[in-house]
Design a protein around this motif. Sequence first.
Motif, PDB file in Angstrom:
ATOM      1  N   HIS A  38      -4.919  -1.278   0.301  1.00 13.44           N
ATOM      2  CA  HIS A  38      -4.871  -0.470   1.519  1.00 13.44           C
ATOM      3  C   HIS A  38      -3.643  -0.747   2.380  1.00 13.44           C
ATOM      4  CE1 HIS A  38      -9.257  -1.055   0.528  1.00 13.44           C
ATOM      5  NE2 HIS A  38      -9.146   0.251   0.506  1.00 13.44           N
ATOM      6  N   GLY A  39      -2.901  -1.789   2.064  1.00 14.58           N
ATOM      7  CA  GLY A  39      -1.723  -2.117   2.854  1.00 14.58           C
ATOM      8  C   GLY A  39      -0.981  -3.277   2.246  1.00 14.58           C
ATOM      9  N   ILE A  40       0.151  -3.590   2.866  1.00 18.20           N
ATOM     10  CA  ILE A  40       1.022  -4.677   2.414  1.00 18.20           C
ATOM     11  C   ILE A  40       1.298  -5.592   3.609  1.00 18.20           C
ATOM     12  CG2 ILE A  40       3.316  -5.286   1.529  1.00 18.20           C
ATOM     13  CD1 ILE A  40       1.514  -3.975  -0.566  1.00 18.20           C
ATOM     14  N   ARG A  64       5.232   3.557   4.873  1.00 16.16           N
ATOM     15  CA  ARG A  64       5.204   4.841   5.594  1.00 16.16           C
ATOM     16  C   ARG A  64       5.082   5.995   4.611  1.00 16.16           C
ATOM     17  NH1 ARG A  64       9.023   2.481   9.221  1.00 16.16           N
ATOM     18  NH2 ARG A  64      10.742   3.329   7.996  1.00 16.16           N
ATOM     19  N   GLY A  65       5.820   5.905   3.516  1.00 13.77           N
ATOM     20  CA  GLY A  65       5.774   6.973   2.514  1.00 13.77           C
ATOM     21  C   GLY A  65       4.410   7.128   1.879  1.00 13.77           C
ATOM     22  N   HIS A  66       3.654   6.040   1.799  1.00 16.29           N
ATOM     23  CA  HIS A  66       2.318   6.085   1.203  1.00 16.29           C
ATOM     24  C   HIS A  66       1.227   6.271   2.248  1.00 16.29           C
ATOM     25  CE1 HIS A  66       2.916   4.978  -3.099  1.00 16.29           C
ATOM     26  NE2 HIS A  66       4.087   4.579  -2.632  1.00 16.29           N
ATOM     27  N   GLY A  67       1.593   6.271   3.515  1.00 16.48           N
ATOM     28  CA  GLY A  67       0.600   6.444   4.558  1.00 16.48           C
ATOM     29  C   GLY A  67      -0.360   5.272   4.677  1.00 16.48           C
ATOM     30  N   VAL A  68       0.145   4.056   4.389  1.00 17.11           N
ATOM     31  CA  VAL A  68      -0.687   2.860   4.493  1.00 17.11           C
ATOM     32  C   VAL A  68      -0.044   1.888   5.474  1.00 17.11           C
ATOM     33  CG1 VAL A  68      -1.579   3.112   2.156  1.00 17.11           C
ATOM     34  CG2 VAL A  68       0.455   1.703   2.550  1.00 17.11           C
ATOM     35  N   GLU A  69      -0.762   0.812   5.763  1.00 16.54           N
ATOM     36  CA  GLU A  69      -0.322  -0.111   6.799  1.00 16.54           C
ATOM     37  C   GLU A  69       0.639  -1.171   6.263  1.00 16.54           C
ATOM     38  OE1 GLU A  69      -3.450  -1.890   8.989  1.00 16.54           O
ATOM     39  OE2 GLU A  69      -4.222   0.027   9.738  1.00 16.54           O
ATOM     40  N   LEU A  70       1.659  -1.449   7.047  1.00 14.55           N
ATOM     41  CA  LEU A  70       2.462  -2.659   6.889  1.00 14.55           C
ATOM     42  C   LEU A  70       2.017  -3.630   7.964  1.00 14.55           C
ATOM     43  CD1 LEU A  70       4.835  -4.268   5.622  1.00 14.55           C
ATOM     44  CD2 LEU A  70       6.327  -3.188   7.330  1.00 14.55           C
ATOM     45  N   ASN A  71       1.648  -4.826   7.541  1.00 15.96           N
ATOM     46  CA  ASN A  71       1.267  -5.893   8.453  1.00 15.96           C
ATOM     47  C   ASN A  71       2.377  -6.933   8.440  1.00 15.96           C
ATOM     48  OD1 ASN A  71      -0.231  -7.785  10.025  1.00 15.96           O
ATOM     49  ND2 ASN A  71      -1.027  -8.736   8.158  1.00 15.96           N
TER      50      ASN A  71
END
Length: 256
Positions: A38-40, A64-71
Amino acid sequence: MTLLSVNVNKIAVLRNSRGGDEPDVVRAAQACLAAGAHGITVHPRPDQRHIRPGDVDALARLTRGHGVELNLEGNPFAPPRDGYPGFLALCDAARPVQATLVPDGDGQITSDHGFDFEQDSERLRPLIAALKAMGCRVSLFVDAGCAGLENAAHIGADRIEIYTGPFAEAASRGDAGDALERCRRTAEQAHALGLGVNAGHDLSQDNLGGFLAAVPGVREVSIGHALIGEALYAGLDATVRRYLAILSQAGGVARD
């Protein structure tokens, strides 16, 4: 369901040990996302021992391109230096969905304690405000059973991340009861204060299910060291999918 954010620091450690571009951090993150993560998560340190500012930029574009979260994790008190612009500057450039603040020193091998709210709260307050002005959700790394948790809410944090290292160590000895109870009480206190709860550090396939069964309403787990180690044997795709199966089986409703 609790979300899985895969920490890819260890991919960068392997790359940096030889120099060059392999293994590719972005390609590894892409494989994790393709498997359903779900995110990286990354924790760029001032000494650039693994993740570097250029990696942060590339991973920000990928997520951003995958629409997931960067933490993005880091010590907001660490001063800028050659090659490292400072944590807030990295966040300003990358605009991660979540900024997790961690009080680690330069010489630490890994993060091993949470904030002392009596000492750190007022120093954190303006930094949290600055990060939220960038559009970041802010999480604070805390010890299970820490004193002064109410200060995390008062100074503007959105979430806490429970440091699960002591739980994992106790679980490996077969004696996790007391550590789990501290984590459970901390999560319940955080929820009562209006804080979301994340968790991370030394979580693995062996202990994750038990942790989630005992600790209510965990929004997200950040897992890197164990997951990358397990993936050496089973591959990234299969390993990420195994973690997702554990999260699915744990079920429950994650709460803000």
